[in-house]
Design a protein around this motif. Sequence first.
Motif, short mmCIF file in Angstrom:
data_model
loop_
_atom_site.label_atom_id
_atom_site.label_comp_id
_atom_site.label_asym_id
_atom_site.label_seq_id
_atom_site.Cartn_x
_atom_site.Cartn_y
_atom_site.Cartn_z
N ALA A 48 0.82 -1.21 0.00
CA ALA A 48 0.00 0.00 0.00
C ALA A 48 0.85 1.27 0.00
O ALA A 48 0.46 2.27 -0.59
CB ALA A 48 -0.94 0.00 1.20
N ILE A 49 2.01 1.23 0.64
CA ILE A 49 2.86 2.43 0.69
C ILE A 49 4.00 2.39 -0.32
O ILE A 49 4.83 3.29 -0.34
CB ILE A 49 3.44 2.65 2.11
N ALA A 50 4.03 1.39 -1.18
CA ALA A 50 5.15 1.23 -2.10
C ALA A 50 5.26 2.35 -3.11
O ALA A 50 6.36 2.68 -3.56
CB ALA A 50 5.05 -0.11 -2.83
N THR A 80 15.84 8.10 -7.17
CA THR A 80 15.91 7.54 -5.83
C THR A 80 14.52 7.11 -5.37
O THR A 80 14.35 6.04 -4.78
CB THR A 80 16.51 8.56 -4.84
N GLY A 81 13.52 7.93 -5.63
CA GLY A 81 12.14 7.56 -5.30
C GLY A 81 11.68 6.34 -6.06
O GLY A 81 11.01 5.46 -5.51
N GLN A 82 12.04 6.25 -7.35
CA GLN A 82 11.68 5.08 -8.14
C GLN A 82 12.39 3.83 -7.63
O GLN A 82 11.80 2.74 -7.60
CB GLN A 82 12.01 5.32 -9.61
N PHE A 87 12.08 -1.24 -4.74
CA PHE A 87 12.56 -2.07 -3.63
C PHE A 87 11.40 -2.55 -2.77
O PHE A 87 11.34 -3.73 -2.38
CB PHE A 87 13.57 -1.28 -2.79
N LEU A 88 10.44 -1.67 -2.49
CA LEU A 88 9.29 -2.06 -1.67
C LEU A 88 8.40 -3.07 -2.40
O LEU A 88 7.91 -4.02 -1.78
CB LEU A 88 8.48 -0.82 -1.28
N VAL A 94 8.69 -10.89 -2.69
CA VAL A 94 9.63 -11.93 -2.27
C VAL A 94 9.43 -12.34 -0.80
O VAL A 94 9.64 -13.51 -0.46
CB VAL A 94 11.08 -11.44 -2.51
N LEU A 95 8.99 -11.42 0.04
CA LEU A 95 8.84 -11.73 1.46
C LEU A 95 7.85 -12.86 1.73
O LEU A 95 8.16 -13.75 2.55
CB LEU A 95 8.44 -10.46 2.22
#
Length: 146
Positions: A48-50, A80-82, A87-88, A94-95
């Motif tokens: 949701a915050i990605a 950097t934001g992208q 990453f999120l 993957v988590l």
Amino acid sequence: MNSTTSFKSNPLNRIIGLSIILSMGFLLVILAGIYGNWFPIIIGLIFAIAHLPVVITKAVTSNDYDFNFEGGNNNVVIETGQFLSAFLVTSGVVLPVILHHSLILTRTAMVLTIIGGCLIYGTVYTFSSYFDESEEDVDDLGGGVI
């Protein structure tokens, strides 16, 4: 035929459809948490915050604010934001696989979490791109003077 095209192009119908898809994504994530584990809910929040880093960096680097990044090199801030957003999203996918491999999540919870999270992220991304249209992209309504 005219009512069909007006139904598809109506912005309210798009928002309602996206809201239904978002609620289905959260429902799948909550159903994954029924198996006695709260990790799918955290993963749903990650999805949701990605997109938030992209929205923040676009707002900071826009010309509406008077932030002075030396030399006007806004590409570094935007990229950097992208990167943080990617990453999120990658972590959110993957988590559940790692937690399933560690026997913390069941296979059903893993699949429900991944599908629900992708629905959540896709809806948030679509909402933000829908409301981020610039004024040049909006079609002319035909009521103006030449």
